[in-house]
Scaffold this motif. Sequence first.
Motif, PDB file in Angstrom:
ATOM      1  N   GLU A   1       0.823  -1.210   0.000  1.00 53.16           N
ATOM      2  CA  GLU A   1       0.000   0.000   0.000  1.00 53.16           C
ATOM      3  C   GLU A   1       0.858   1.261   0.000  1.00 53.16           C
ATOM      4  O   GLU A   1       2.035   1.241   0.360  1.00 53.16           O
ATOM      5  CB  GLU A   1      -0.988   0.010   1.173  1.00 53.16           C
ATOM      6  N   PHE A   2       0.240   2.338  -0.421  1.00 57.57           N
ATOM      7  CA  PHE A   2       0.869   3.654  -0.375  1.00 57.57           C
ATOM      8  C   PHE A   2       0.374   4.306   0.893  1.00 57.57           C
ATOM      9  O   PHE A   2      -0.773   4.708   0.990  1.00 57.57           O
ATOM     10  CB  PHE A   2       0.487   4.477  -1.605  1.00 57.57           C
TER      11      PHE A   2
ATOM     12  N   LEU B   1      15.246   2.249  -5.425  1.00 55.56           N
ATOM     13  CA  LEU B   1      14.433   1.175  -6.004  1.00 55.56           C
ATOM     14  C   LEU B   1      15.274   0.082  -6.652  1.00 55.56           C
ATOM     15  O   LEU B   1      14.828  -1.062  -6.757  1.00 55.56           O
ATOM     16  CB  LEU B   1      13.447   1.759  -7.029  1.00 55.56           C
TER      17      LEU B   1
ATOM     18  N   LEU C   1       4.868   9.284  -8.896  1.00 56.48           N
ATOM     19  CA  LEU C   1       5.130   8.390  -7.760  1.00 56.48           C
ATOM     20  C   LEU C   1       4.031   7.346  -7.618  1.00 56.48           C
ATOM     21  O   LEU C   1       4.302   6.178  -7.335  1.00 56.48           O
ATOM     22  CB  LEU C   1       5.246   9.209  -6.465  1.00 56.48           C
ATOM     23  N   ILE C   2       2.773   7.774  -7.844  1.00 62.44           N
ATOM     24  CA  ILE C   2       1.669   6.816  -7.769  1.00 62.44           C
ATOM     25  C   ILE C   2       1.858   5.731  -8.825  1.00 62.44           C
ATOM     26  O   ILE C   2       1.732   4.538  -8.544  1.00 62.44           O
ATOM     27  CB  ILE C   2       0.313   7.528  -7.985  1.00 62.44           C
TER      28      ILE C   2
ATOM     29  N   GLN D   1       4.697   3.428  -7.925  1.00 60.34           N
ATOM     30  CA  GLN D   1       4.353   2.506  -6.851  1.00 60.34           C
ATOM     31  C   GLN D   1       3.530   1.342  -7.380  1.00 60.34           C
ATOM     32  O   GLN D   1       3.753   0.200  -7.012  1.00 60.34           O
ATOM     33  CB  GLN D   1       3.591   3.256  -5.753  1.00 60.34           C
ATOM     34  N   ARG D   2       2.589   1.634  -8.301  1.00 56.72           N
ATOM     35  CA  ARG D   2       1.804   0.548  -8.900  1.00 56.72           C
ATOM     36  C   ARG D   2       2.702  -0.376  -9.703  1.00 56.72           C
ATOM     37  O   ARG D   2       2.554  -1.582  -9.692  1.00 56.72           O
ATOM     38  CB  ARG D   2       0.727   1.133  -9.811  1.00 56.72           C
TER      39      ARG D   2
ATOM     40  N   THR E   1       5.607  -1.602  -0.900  1.00 53.09           N
ATOM     41  CA  THR E   1       5.007  -0.678   0.058  1.00 53.09           C
ATOM     42  C   THR E   1       5.761   0.647   0.041  1.00 53.09           C
ATOM     43  O   THR E   1       6.981   0.666   0.103  1.00 53.09           O
ATOM     44  CB  THR E   1       5.086  -1.294   1.464  1.00 53.09           C
ATOM     45  N   PHE E   2       5.034   1.736  -0.093  1.00 54.00           N
ATOM     46  CA  PHE E   2       5.624   3.069   0.011  1.00 54.00           C
ATOM     47  C   PHE E   2       5.133   3.695   1.311  1.00 54.00           C
ATOM     48  O   PHE E   2       3.942   3.662   1.586  1.00 54.00           O
ATOM     49  CB  PHE E   2       5.158   3.973  -1.151  1.00 54.00           C
TER      50      PHE E   2
ATOM     51  N   SER F   1      -2.264   8.701  -1.314  1.00 56.61           N
ATOM     52  CA  SER F   1      -2.226   7.573  -0.389  1.00 56.61           C
ATOM     53  C   SER F   1      -3.389   6.616  -0.535  1.00 56.61           C
ATOM     54  O   SER F   1      -4.507   7.004  -0.871  1.00 56.61           O
ATOM     55  CB  SER F   1      -2.233   8.098   1.050  1.00 56.61           C
TER      56      SER F   1
END
Lengths: 364, 291
Positions: free
Chosen positions: A28-29, A146, A174-175, A178-179, A184-185, A199
């Motif tokens: 999850e973010f 990363l 960033l979203i 992250q996907r 986990t961010f 988030s």
Amino acid sequence: MIEFRDVHKHYADYHALRGISATIREGEFFSLLGPSGCGKTTLLRTIAGFEDISSGAVLIDGRDMAQVPANVRPTNMVFQSYAIFPHLTVAQNVGFGLRRDRRGRMEKDRAVAEALEMVGLGGYGARAAHALSGGQRQRVALARALILKPKVLLLDEPLSALDRKMREQMQVELIKLQRQVGITFVLVTHDQEEALVMSDRIAVMFEGEIAQLDEPEALYARPVDRRVADFIGVMNFLPAEVLGDGGEVVAVRIAGLGIVEIPAAQISRAMPGDPGPSVGFRPETMTLLGAGEEPRGAVQVSRGVIDEVVYYGDMTYYDIRLEGMGEAVEPVRISMRNVFGRDVPAVGIPVRVAWSPGALVLFR
Amino acid sequence: MAARGLDREARQGLALVAPPFAYVLLVMAAPLLVMLATSLFLFKTGYREYVEGFTLANYLQVWADPIFRALMLRSLWVAGLVTLATVVLAFPVAYFLSFVVSPQRKALWLFLITIPFWTSYLIRVFLWSVILAPNGVVNSILDFFGLIERPLRMLNSVEAIVVTLSHAYAPFAILPIFVALERIDRALLEAGRDLGENRVMTFLRVTLPLAMPGVVAAALIVFIPTIGDYVTPTLIGGGRVPMIANMIQSQMLDQDNRPLGSAIAVTAMLVVAVLAAVFMALNRRFLKVRA
């Protein structure tokens, strides 16, 4: 994934973390949001291993991190200052953590190139790191973290040094990132808008405690107390007098809005500093009715006078003094999207506003 | 308008640097030029007998002189040893000051470190001869504990000169290294740890490279003046291990051969200048240190 068990942190004469218990889920973010000095960065640093805790436990993947030094934790961090090594090139920065990697040099170089590609810095490898712009530095910091494929990426106010345009662009990137990487961010930010945008879940912190841990929508619509409500977005507060508690619903008399029954699900707690029970609502949950316009849906209508008009281009804020709210109470703020062809009413004009009891939160 | 404003600024600037510039001209450039001229236009042929006119004879004599070569090499060797000892000893002190001492106490520590240097250089050098003498502090202590039968001979040696000069130049090495360490963003050290390196490797891969400008500055500050040091080889070396400055002094005053003394001085300066230039070039090429 990450679990805090009653984490306390004492500095010499300062209690920075006061019993943090929370779980961050895998993939999850997650954001730690709060004003400066609330302990959010300290909490993030306990995950990275840069901050010892006084009592309690921090677990990653079920493993207590107490005896695990920072360099062997499965986390990597993007620092607020980015902490780009000024004596190295971009590629050397990104490949810094690969020294102990047993892959051959060619493969490492390829991994570095791929990581740079991923953050949109393909071809920048040979540049000197000290010659980069703020946005580029941040991308290098991201690639550098990363490339080590951490289980958790920690971000300490990574966007605060960027200008507004760049910040909004990086939020979206960033979203997506992250996907793409699926890890986990954990983000630390004092910017509520940033937290809401990015988030999956947000922990709002005040004075070393988590006041509320929720999804952005819930946080916005149902803040647990007035501090959270105040910190996230704009909320109007009107004094309320509790008339009767029926268990399922609570009847209150609200200054300017009259007597309303509020369901138990919409009741939050009052804080010791609050000036008595109050009712809060967001500016966009009230609608200014045009002359002769009929309200739609299950709404109630109140009357008032426009006290101030603040024009924002796409929308306008109206401060309205409701009938019967009294002189001591601040006018309520309503936001309306500006629709082409509709006049913006002027100060001093009597108006009607439509509102729904479903949008009210009672703090008692 | 702009050009005139700039002119005025330039004039103001010139006016500001004029007094120190005149001072440097008078006490640095002028003596150097006199020395250079003496070495190039005079040649001593006998007691108070000189040949005037352009000549390279002094320089040929200097380069042909095995004593000059030996003393020049010894000076470089001693200066190299002193530089090594000073920088190696200064680094931990600077590191301690920068990383261990709390910020409020740094000024106090710097103050304490510079206290010994309130006494004159000459007295400090002389005190080392008291410490190292046959009946000096070290020998007395060793003798008291019965560790030695005869006093150790410590004076009149290269080692004694190195010890004395290393102490004399310590703060000049500590301060630039300290400043370089202070300038390191502490987040960089955390980043090194975060990226999987332990404290030792983080020191080697982050702290040390970033401290190099200070180390390089310290090395130059210690190396260059040490080569030409006169007092320490005289007092601590007792004339047994003369260095290049002693040779210059001897030619200038004892032998009264100013042209040759000047030529030695100019040659030594050139050697040091070339070495410093090579050092800087290597430094830029391999260490990539940006000062």
